[in-house]
Design a protein around this motif. Sequence first.
Motif, short mmCIF file in Angstrom:
data_model
loop_
_atom_site.label_atom_id
_atom_site.label_comp_id
_atom_site.label_asym_id
_atom_site.label_seq_id
_atom_site.Cartn_x
_atom_site.Cartn_y
_atom_site.Cartn_z
N GLN A 64 -5.85 -7.84 -8.66
CA GLN A 64 -6.71 -8.68 -7.84
C GLN A 64 -5.86 -9.34 -6.76
N THR A 65 -6.32 -9.26 -5.51
CA THR A 65 -5.54 -9.81 -4.40
C THR A 65 -6.39 -10.81 -3.62
N LEU A 66 -5.83 -11.98 -3.39
CA LEU A 66 -6.49 -13.04 -2.64
C LEU A 66 -5.63 -13.35 -1.41
N LEU A 67 -6.23 -13.31 -0.24
CA LEU A 67 -5.50 -13.59 0.99
C LEU A 67 -6.16 -14.77 1.70
N PHE A 68 -5.35 -15.77 2.04
CA PHE A 68 -5.85 -16.96 2.73
C PHE A 68 -5.11 -17.13 4.05
N SER A 69 -5.88 -17.49 5.07
CA SER A 69 -5.29 -17.66 6.39
C SER A 69 -6.18 -18.58 7.22
N ALA A 70 -5.57 -19.35 8.10
CA ALA A 70 -6.36 -20.20 8.99
C ALA A 70 -6.93 -19.39 10.15
N THR A 71 -6.24 -18.34 10.53
CA THR A 71 -6.71 -17.45 11.59
C THR A 71 -6.58 -16.01 11.12
N MET A 72 -7.21 -15.10 11.84
CA MET A 72 -7.17 -13.69 11.44
C MET A 72 -6.77 -12.82 12.62
N PRO A 73 -5.50 -12.88 13.02
CA PRO A 73 -5.03 -12.01 14.11
C PRO A 73 -4.99 -10.55 13.63
N PRO A 74 -4.92 -9.61 14.57
CA PRO A 74 -4.97 -8.17 14.19
C PRO A 74 -3.96 -7.76 13.12
N PRO A 75 -2.68 -8.20 13.17
CA PRO A 75 -1.76 -7.76 12.11
C PRO A 75 -2.18 -8.21 10.71
N ILE A 76 -2.82 -9.37 10.61
CA ILE A 76 -3.27 -9.84 9.30
C ILE A 76 -4.48 -9.02 8.84
N LYS A 77 -5.36 -8.70 9.76
CA LYS A 77 -6.51 -7.85 9.41
C LYS A 77 -6.02 -6.48 8.94
N LYS A 78 -5.00 -5.95 9.61
CA LYS A 78 -4.45 -4.66 9.21
C LYS A 78 -3.84 -4.75 7.81
N LEU A 79 -3.15 -5.86 7.51
CA LEU A 79 -2.58 -6.07 6.17
C LEU A 79 -3.68 -6.11 5.13
N ALA A 80 -4.76 -6.83 5.43
CA ALA A 80 -5.86 -6.94 4.48
C ALA A 80 -6.53 -5.59 4.24
N ASP A 81 -6.73 -4.84 5.32
CA ASP A 81 -7.36 -3.52 5.17
C ASP A 81 -6.52 -2.59 4.30
N LYS A 82 -5.22 -2.76 4.36
CA LYS A 82 -4.32 -1.85 3.64
C LYS A 82 -4.19 -2.20 2.17
N PHE A 83 -4.20 -3.48 1.83
CA PHE A 83 -3.84 -3.86 0.46
C PHE A 83 -4.95 -4.56 -0.32
N LEU A 84 -6.10 -4.83 0.28
CA LEU A 84 -7.20 -5.44 -0.45
C LEU A 84 -8.31 -4.42 -0.67
N ASP A 85 -8.97 -4.51 -1.80
CA ASP A 85 -10.00 -3.55 -2.18
C ASP A 85 -11.38 -4.21 -2.06
N ASN A 86 -12.13 -3.76 -1.04
CA ASN A 86 -13.49 -4.26 -0.82
C ASN A 86 -13.56 -5.79 -0.95
N PRO A 87 -12.80 -6.50 -0.15
CA PRO A 87 -12.74 -7.95 -0.34
C PRO A 87 -14.01 -8.66 0.13
N LYS A 88 -14.28 -9.77 -0.51
CA LYS A 88 -15.35 -10.66 -0.06
C LYS A 88 -14.75 -11.60 0.97
#
Length: 452
Positions: free
Chosen positions: A179-203
């Motif tokens: 289970q992976t939880l990612l928290f951020s105040a902003t969502m710049p493109p590199p963070i979105k790319k990180l989330a797409d790569k390592f999170l599974d169908n995140p809410k």
Amino acid sequence: MPFADLGLSNELLQAVTDAGYSEPTPIQAAAIPPVLMMRDIIGIAQTGTGKTASFVLPMIDILAHGRSRARMPRSLILEPTRELAAQVAENFEKYGANSNLSMALLIGGVQMGDQIAALEKGVDVLIATPGRLMDLFGRGKILLTGCSMLVIDEADRMLDMGFIPDIEEICTKLPKQRQTLLFSATMPPPIKKLADKFLDNPKRIEVARPASTNTNITQWLVPVSGGGHDKRRRLRELLEQPEVTNAIIFCNRKTTVRELNKSLKQHGFKSGEIHGDMEQAQRIAELDLFKDGHVTILVASDVAARGLDIKGVSTVFNFDAPWHPDDYVHRIGRTGRAGATGTAYTMVGPEDAENIDNIEKLTGQKIARLAAPAEPERAPRDEAREESARLPRRERSPRAERPQPRAERSEPRTERPEPRAAARPPRREEAVDAGWNGPVPDFLHVALSARG
């Protein structure tokens, strides 16, 4: 909505009540139920909204059953700075008071031996900064194959500090089924790319517009001129307001932090400092003094800007306008936390116009300018100083117009020998004029004629 409606255990609810909380913040109410359901989540929330508890609380209940093994932590929380990691550890100690979970804090700046010893015993929760974690992993002191839960906190800060490659490598060492939880105040493109790569169908949970500022914070721009002296004077005036019970003052440079703290102490303020050149133990000690009220003003570099959860900070000052607009959001977020109100002042000169423009574009709001206060009782003293400053000029002015008395002399200039008069140094002439306003006495002409 009370905490009891979120699905937490009775033991955990008691710990929350003992800590003085009765209702969850919006990010907590939105994140805790899906985390308990083992969903991956992306939490976008401005600083100061209580997001730490939104993953600490459900993690305690999820890990309540199970047993840790040596060098194989069951969960991992990654934080960008030592201070944030230490703060999360404090949260675990507070909310996990009724559990039997073990925890280890893996950060730089402290002895590695105690950290290795804790890992050897086995820990349920490992809280780490990426650098120290990669160091110990490379030494073979940690195995991440038993880690079933990963939290990447302050992801945009991780990006700013260059930790994204380390995080990607760490993720490859963890089990794919986790289970992976990612928290951020902003969502710049590199963070979105990180989330797409390592999170599974995140809410995706978003409780505020990215980069927005807390509406509980009253913001002011404070125009200053005349360099550092004027800034320090204006800062002291604002600090003396009765509503400023304690304050964090942010500077762009470590040298400015040290100089400003020294100046404030010389003017009788109870101030301390925290910056990147200090040892970890020193930084923690300064923070504790501020939290306990022994120090009421904390001068800080941006190492302290993100994530520090200190209750009751009434005011934040940007002694230097931040270079990056995101830093403004995180700096002023040290006040107005958990529903409280706060005030943020930013000292600005003409050279800060572009930085302020970028901040206002990012936050989507204009920041009001604070007018200089009227100081009626100081006016007489100022006038007196101005009068005193004018006196020497009035005394010097007649001296500059002394040629006229010489023109009215009864003795003609031709009685003096011409060559000697032309060769006489100007200093002697000025000395005579400066000491006598009337006609030149006869005995002086006699003396001068004799020397000629």
